[in-house]
Structure formats: C-alpha cells, structure tokens
Design an enzyme around this catalytic site. Structure first.
Site, short mmCIF file in Angstrom:
data_model
loop_
_atom_site.label_atom_id
_atom_site.label_comp_id
_atom_site.label_asym_id
_atom_site.label_seq_id
_atom_site.Cartn_x
_atom_site.Cartn_y
_atom_site.Cartn_z
N LYS A 123 16.08 -24.66 0.42
CA LYS A 123 17.44 -25.17 0.28
C LYS A 123 17.59 -26.54 0.93
O LYS A 123 18.38 -27.37 0.47
CB LYS A 123 18.44 -24.19 0.90
N ASP A 174 16.14 -13.65 12.93
CA ASP A 174 17.52 -13.34 12.52
C ASP A 174 18.48 -14.17 13.39
O ASP A 174 18.50 -14.02 14.61
CB ASP A 174 17.76 -11.84 12.77
N VAL A 180 24.18 -7.03 4.50
CA VAL A 180 24.77 -6.07 5.42
C VAL A 180 26.02 -5.40 4.84
O VAL A 180 26.19 -4.18 5.01
CB VAL A 180 25.02 -6.72 6.80
N VAL A 181 26.87 -6.15 4.16
CA VAL A 181 28.12 -5.54 3.71
C VAL A 181 27.84 -4.47 2.64
O VAL A 181 28.35 -3.35 2.72
CB VAL A 181 29.11 -6.61 3.18
N TYR A 199 13.23 -19.72 1.99
CA TYR A 199 14.63 -19.87 1.57
C TYR A 199 15.26 -21.08 2.26
O TYR A 199 15.79 -21.98 1.60
CB TYR A 199 15.38 -18.59 1.91
N ARG A 258 11.73 -16.55 6.94
CA ARG A 258 12.93 -17.03 6.24
C ARG A 258 12.76 -18.45 5.70
O ARG A 258 13.65 -18.97 5.02
CB ARG A 258 14.15 -17.00 7.19
N THR A 264 26.34 -12.20 15.26
CA THR A 264 27.59 -12.43 14.53
C THR A 264 27.37 -13.17 13.20
O THR A 264 26.40 -13.91 13.03
CB THR A 264 28.58 -13.28 15.36
N ARG A 265 28.27 -12.91 12.29
CA ARG A 265 28.40 -13.65 11.03
C ARG A 265 29.90 -13.76 10.75
O ARG A 265 30.71 -13.03 11.33
CB ARG A 265 27.73 -12.91 9.87
#
Ligand code: NAD
Ligand code: UDP
Ligand code: UDP
Length: 323
Positions: free
Chosen positions: A147, A272, A185-186, A143, A140, A208-209
C-alpha cells in the site's frame, strides 16, 4: 459519470457500487473474486447502469471511464498473508495498471490506502504527516509496504504525468457484507457470539482500534473523490476517532446482543499494532466529513445482517498460491 470500481464485489466495493448507482452514475465493477463474492452484487445484476467483469488487476485493463476507485486488494490479515507475493503484486502492478488506464483516458483515480501505512505507530493519534513505523520484512509487510508503494505510484503519476489522484487512508471499517471467516475482529466476534462460542480475544485485549461503520466510510470516499480544492492529491485519513480496546468491543457487543459474552484468549499475532486512532482534521476541514454512526448502532445493523442465513455461506473462493 462512468465509474470503474476495482474490488467491486468486496465488502467496501459493493457498498460503493450501491452508493454510486443511487447517485445516478454508471458503474463497472471489476473483481477476481479472491475474497469478494458475486452475492455481494447479485442484487445489481441486470441493471442497465451496472456491469461486472471478472478480471485480475495485475493484468492490463482497457475500459473508458471518468472515475476509478482502486479497491482491489485482500484486506484482512488471513487473506493478505495467504499468498503474500500476490498481495504485493495486486497493490503494485494493480495500481500501476489502473494509473496507466487513468493516464490514458484522463480519469480521476482514488486509491484505497490504509492506516497500515502507519504500521505500529510511534505517534498517536496519527495525522497524515506522520511517516509511519512499518516493518519491511514482517508478516504484515506484503500489505503495508504494498500500500505504501501504491501511494508512491499515485503521487509520482500525479507529479510526473499530471494524473488527477486521490488517496484515502482507510482505518478499520465494519458492517454488513464483511466476509465471515476472513478473521477480522468485528465479523469474528459477531459470528462467534451468534454461534454461542467464546469470543477469541488476541493477547490481553488491551490493543485499540477505532471502528467506522461502512456507510460513513463510503460517504467519505465519495466526498474525497469529489473534492476539487487545494492539495487534493494528498492522502486523507478516513476513520472513526472513537478508540476502543478489544475488551471494550466485547463489552459493547454484549450490550447490543443483550447478554454477557464469554471470552477465550489467544496469542497476539506478530506485529499487531498496539494502538491506532486517526487524526481526521484534514477530512473534517477539506471534505466536511466525520463519522455519524455510533458503534452500538453500527453493531446492531451488522448483527442483524449476520442473523440472516444467506449472509453466512463461506463463499470465499481462494485462488491457488501461484503468483
Ligand atoms: P474485501 O476483501 O472485501 O475486498 C477486496 C476486493 O478486492 C475483493 O472483492 C477481492 O476479491 C478483490 N481483489 C483482491 N485482489 C484482486 C485482484 N488482484 N484483482 C481484482 N480484484 C481483486 O476487503 P474490503 O474491506 O472491502 O477492502 C477494500 C479495499 O479497502 C482494500 O484495498 C483494502 O486494503 C482497503 N481497506 C479496507 C479497510 C477495512 O477496514 N475494510 C481498511 C483499510 C483499507
Ligand atoms: N494500462 C492499462 N490500461 C490502459 C493503459 C495502460 O492497464 O488503458 C497499463 C499498461 O499495460 C501498463 C501500465 O498501465 O502496464 C502503466 O501504463 P503507462 O502508460 O503509464 O506505462 P508504460 O505502458 O509506458 O510502461
Ligand atoms: N483480534 C482479536 N480477535 C479476533 C480477531 C482479531 O482480538 O478474533 C484483534 C487483532 O489482534 C487486532 C484487532 O483485533 O488487534 C483488529 O484486528 P483486525 O484483523 O480486524 O484488523 P487490523 O489488525 O488489521 O487492524
């Protein structure tokens, strides 16, 4: 205002185009169409107050504008890991070019940063003062670290050159026009449910998010860009505070769709984050902003969008791995 939106044909960028045009601004959308699609802005083509340019932000850009929203960057793990070197170049060279442009034309510039700057956070919830827990060499990192450098560039152009900067740390946002197949995910869950497939829950689903509906997020971006108060160059978290595990997301989506949804577990991706929730005190105090749309309501809108056949062509145009 004349406003430049990089990444303007993407999920958030296209909603921002809509909002700024509604507010009466002239909009120039720039996009290389790596993950975005012309269909996201097709309804705006032909308007005299809207222009679109196919352009890659790693190359210099000469336009005359008052505001720059720098959103160009693949946002989902599937896409930003497809060509990690290019992801770093987009965040670093792209942001550098947009800052050079902002400096030359004296424009205000807002950078779309991310909750990923906090990595797998050791502080919960995450205030802007937390420096994060990011692996610099993981899958990851292209990214997250890209940023983080973008935030550094923004802050140094502000300190060194007096550029008027805003930094939005955006937490998970969902809604119509998220690219199907980008692995978030959504959109994954909704498309799987609509196709009658099992929902792919990674790991045990306890991570969780907080999911923010796109209209709320766009309102936060516009408020931050318009903010003229103290410490305007400091980062501001924008996101929902309703923390939800992936298992709870399955349950909520089941309620919205009126049936129980089958689940299939898959391995948890490396690095993750386990938990994520913004502290949005700063956004509340400085911008008078907080999310308004409840998760069930936002999911209803998003399901309705994916039910329309025209929303489902997988038009993602992948570019070559050349960087
Ligand atoms: P998206 O993939 O739909 O949009 C990104 C857009 O940038 C796409 O249209 C893509 O084609 C374009 N792009 C990518 N590289 C480019 C380049 N080199 N030159 C020009 N255009 C380029 O994703 P999104 O969710 O709309 O994200 C927009 C911004 O918000 C990104 O910077 C992302 O990092 C940030 N963000 C999004 C979320 C979220 O939950 N959606 C969370 C945190 C941060
Ligand atoms: N840049 C750009 N558009 C402009 C002005 C600058 O894309 O209108 C780019 C420029 O090509 C450079 C970067 O922004 O790569 C940084 O510009 P700056 O003037 O800050 O630095 P310098 O060119 O002196 O390295
Ligand atoms: N996730 C999942 N099933 C999927 C896609 C994602 O369980 O089909 C999980 C993923 O492991 C992560 C969370 O959902 O814990 C959010 O993932 P997403 O890629 O949407 O956002 P990010 O990890 O960047 O916050």
């Amino acid at each position: 205002m004349r406003v430049l939106i990089t990444g303007g044909a993407g999920f958030l960028g296209s909603h921002l185009c809509d909002r700024l045009l509604t507010d009466g601004h002239d909009v120039i959308a720039v996009d290389n169409l790596f993950t975005g699609g012309k269909r996201n802005v097709a309804h705006l083509l032909g308007r005299p107050d809207f222009e679109w340019i196919r352009h890659d932000v790693v190359n210099p850009l000469l336009v005359e504008v008052d505001w720059i929203f720098n959103l160009a960057c693949p946002a989902s793990p599937v896409h930003y890991q497809y060509n990690p070197v290019k992801t770093v170049k987009t965040s670093v060279l792209g942001t550098l070019n947009m800052l050079g442009l902002a400096k030359r034309v004296k424009a205000r510039i807002l950078q779309a940063s991310t909750s990923e700057v906090y990595g797998d956070p050791a502080v919960h919830p995450q205030p802007e003062t937390y420096w994060g827990n990011v692996n610099p060499i993981g899958p990851r990192s292209c990214y997250d670290e890209g940023k983080r450098v973008a935030e550094t560039l923004m802050t140094d152009y502000h300190r060194q050159n007096g550029v008027d900067v805003r930094i939005a740390r955006i937490f998970n946002t969902y809604g119509p026009r998220m690219a199907t197949g980008d692995g978030r995910v959504v959109s994954n869950f909704i498309v799987q449910a609509l196709d009658g497939r099992a929902l792919t829950v990674y790991g045990d689903g306890s991570q969780t998010r907080c999911f923010c509906y796109v209209d709320d997020l766009i309102d936060g971006l516009v408020r931050l860009m318009s903010y003229d108060g103290d410490n305007a160059a400091e980062p501001v978290n924008l996101g929902s505070t309703g923390e939800c595990s992936m298992n709870e997301l399955v349950q909520t989506l089941g309620r919205v769709m009126g049936r129980s949804l089958a689940v299939e577990h898959r391995p948890l991706p490396e690095n993750d984050p386990v938990r994520r929730r913004p502290d949005i005190t700063r956004a509340r105090e400085r911008l008078g902003w907080q999310p308004r749309v409840a998760l069930e309501e936002g999911l209803q809108q998003t399901v309705a969008y994916y039910q329309r056949p025209e929303s489902r062509p997988d038009t993602t145009q992948r570019r070559s791995r050349r960087s």
